[in-house]
Design an enzyme around this catalytic site. Structure first.
Site, PDB file in Angstrom:
ATOM      1  N   ASN A  51      -4.247   6.059  -0.333  1.00 39.27           N
ATOM      2  CA  ASN A  51      -3.334   6.256   1.061  1.00 39.27           C
ATOM      3  C   ASN A  51      -2.887   7.842   0.933  1.00 39.27           C
ATOM      4  O   ASN A  51      -2.901   8.302   2.299  1.00 39.27           O
ATOM      5  CB  ASN A  51      -2.328   5.136   1.291  1.00 39.27           C
ATOM      6  CG  ASN A  51      -3.070   3.989   1.429  1.00 39.27           C
ATOM      7  OD1 ASN A  51      -4.192   3.638   1.551  1.00 39.27           O
ATOM      8  ND2 ASN A  51      -2.189   2.893   1.611  1.00 39.27           N
TER       9      ASN A  51
ATOM     10  N   SER B  34       0.745  -1.231   0.052  1.00 41.97           N
ATOM     11  CA  SER B  34       0.148  -0.174   0.038  1.00 41.97           C
ATOM     12  C   SER B  34       0.796   1.268   0.029  1.00 41.97           C
ATOM     13  O   SER B  34       0.286   2.279  -0.232  1.00 41.97           O
ATOM     14  CB  SER B  34      -0.907  -0.095   1.420  1.00 41.97           C
ATOM     15  OG  SER B  34      -0.129  -0.026   2.441  1.00 41.97           O
TER      16      SER B  34
ATOM     17  N   HIS C 295      -2.874  -3.000  -5.582  1.00 41.83           N
ATOM     18  CA  HIS C 295      -3.419  -2.601  -4.386  1.00 41.83           C
ATOM     19  C   HIS C 295      -4.696  -2.750  -4.378  1.00 41.83           C
ATOM     20  O   HIS C 295      -5.576  -2.089  -4.563  1.00 41.83           O
ATOM     21  CB  HIS C 295      -3.096  -1.298  -4.076  1.00 41.83           C
ATOM     22  CG  HIS C 295      -3.455  -0.769  -2.732  1.00 41.83           C
ATOM     23  ND1 HIS C 295      -3.733   0.701  -2.365  1.00 41.83           N
ATOM     24  CD2 HIS C 295      -3.396  -1.462  -1.534  1.00 41.83           C
ATOM     25  CE1 HIS C 295      -3.646   0.672  -0.969  1.00 41.83           C
ATOM     26  NE2 HIS C 295      -3.791  -0.354  -0.587  1.00 41.83           N
TER      27      HIS C 295
ATOM     28  N   GLU D  17      -5.807  -0.213  -7.076  1.00 39.40           N
ATOM     29  CA  GLU D  17      -4.959   0.419  -7.678  1.00 39.40           C
ATOM     30  C   GLU D  17      -3.781  -0.485  -8.467  1.00 39.40           C
ATOM     31  O   GLU D  17      -3.157  -1.131  -7.835  1.00 39.40           O
ATOM     32  CB  GLU D  17      -4.259   1.445  -6.843  1.00 39.40           C
ATOM     33  CG  GLU D  17      -5.129   2.307  -6.324  1.00 39.40           C
ATOM     34  CD  GLU D  17      -4.542   3.214  -5.052  1.00 39.40           C
ATOM     35  OE1 GLU D  17      -4.847   4.466  -5.159  1.00 39.40           O
ATOM     36  OE2 GLU D  17      -3.817   2.564  -4.160  1.00 39.40           O
TER      37      GLU D  17
END
Length: 282
Positions: free
Chosen positions: A188, A117, A138, A150
């Site tokens: 994130n 991540s 991800h 992702e």
């Protein structure tokens, strides 16, 4: 692709395994110990059982998915997989030797993916002999429910690898979005500073944890407030990701709030420990 290898038995690896078997893929799941393997396989079976109870899937579909999942303690059993997805702890010191060992086992054209991540895909790819066939996938928790993947390409990831991973994600019922190999990617990078700012607001007494979360729920239509979300993710994970962003960007806005740091030091890391920003023992 017909067979997917998964390395890891945590929440994310378990969810990916379930999603893959439900999509009809054969899955080889590698664990470090029999106990963790049994726990992971049991979690998948229980999750499928809940879907049956809610009439989301049939019992026949659940049984078919369980049959597709094979557990192993041996990395060499991953040989012959079309893609292997690593999903272990978010620490380079743990991932590096594991990726090097997996790389040595796999066929030359096998895709090696990571569910990191925050770590650099280009850096991780450089640890292997297959940078053109190395990529980031991800996923988000809970994997069976969350649509986004992702797709993160390193500097040497090939177009063919990206295309194959897009196809796989779509077959899993996900929405693949291409993301640049930058710290935190997109979600994130945006989400964790928000959690951090909510923790700063709590520490400054702007409002209670409940008040902050309710403001974001009813003012921004978020399904869950940032502090409750942090407890769900795990404050240890929140801390690790913020520190990773802080190291990479050098921007103080990413430095974890003391409200996060002190809870991690105390072992109050959220739902999994029974206490975080909220007390779950009540």
């Amino acid at each position: 692709m017909n067979t997917i290898g998964i390395v890891g038995t945590g929440t994310m690896a378990t969810g990916i395994a379930q999603a893959a078997t439900q999509a009809g893929y054969d899955v080889v799941l590698r664990a470090r110990s029999q106990g963790s393997l049994d726990s992971c396989l049991g979690a998948v079976a229980r999750s499928l059982g809940r879907l049956v109870a809610k009439e989301k899937i049939t019992q026949a579909a659940a049984d078919a998915a369980v049959v597709k999942l094979k557990g192993t303690l041996t990395l060499t059993d991953l040989k012959g997989c079309d893609i292997v997805l690593e999903s272990v702890a978010e620490e380079l010191e743990i991932k590096q030797p594991l990726l090097e060992e997996i790389d040595a086992i796999l066929d030359e054209e096998t895709i090696l993916a990571t569910n990191t991540s925050s770590l650099s895909i280009t850096k991780l790819a450089s640890l292997t002999s297959r940078p053109a066939h190395f990529i980031g996938m991800h996923f988000f928790n809970p994997v069976p429910m969350m649509k986004l993947v992702e797709v993160v390409r390193g500097l040497r990831t090939s177009d063919a690898t990206v295309s194959a991973v897009h196809h796989l994600a779509e077959k899993l019922g996900k929405v693949p979005i291409d993301v640049k190999d930058a710290p935190g990617f997109v979600v994130n990078r945006v989400l964790f500073p928000m959690i951090n700012e909510a923790a700063h607001a709590l520490g400054e007494g702007v409002a209670t944890a409940e008040g902050i979360d309710e403001c974001m729920r009813f003012g921004c239509n978020h399904p869950m407030g940032p502090l409750a979300l942090a407890d769900l993710v795990g404050l240890d994970v929140v801390y690790a990701i913020l520190m990773s962003l802080y190291r990479e960007y050098g921007n103080p806005r990413y430095a974890p709030s003391l409200e996060i740091v002190k809870r991690v030091e105390a072992g109050f890391i959220g739902r999994k420990s029974g206490r975080g920003f909220y007390d779950y023992a009540k």
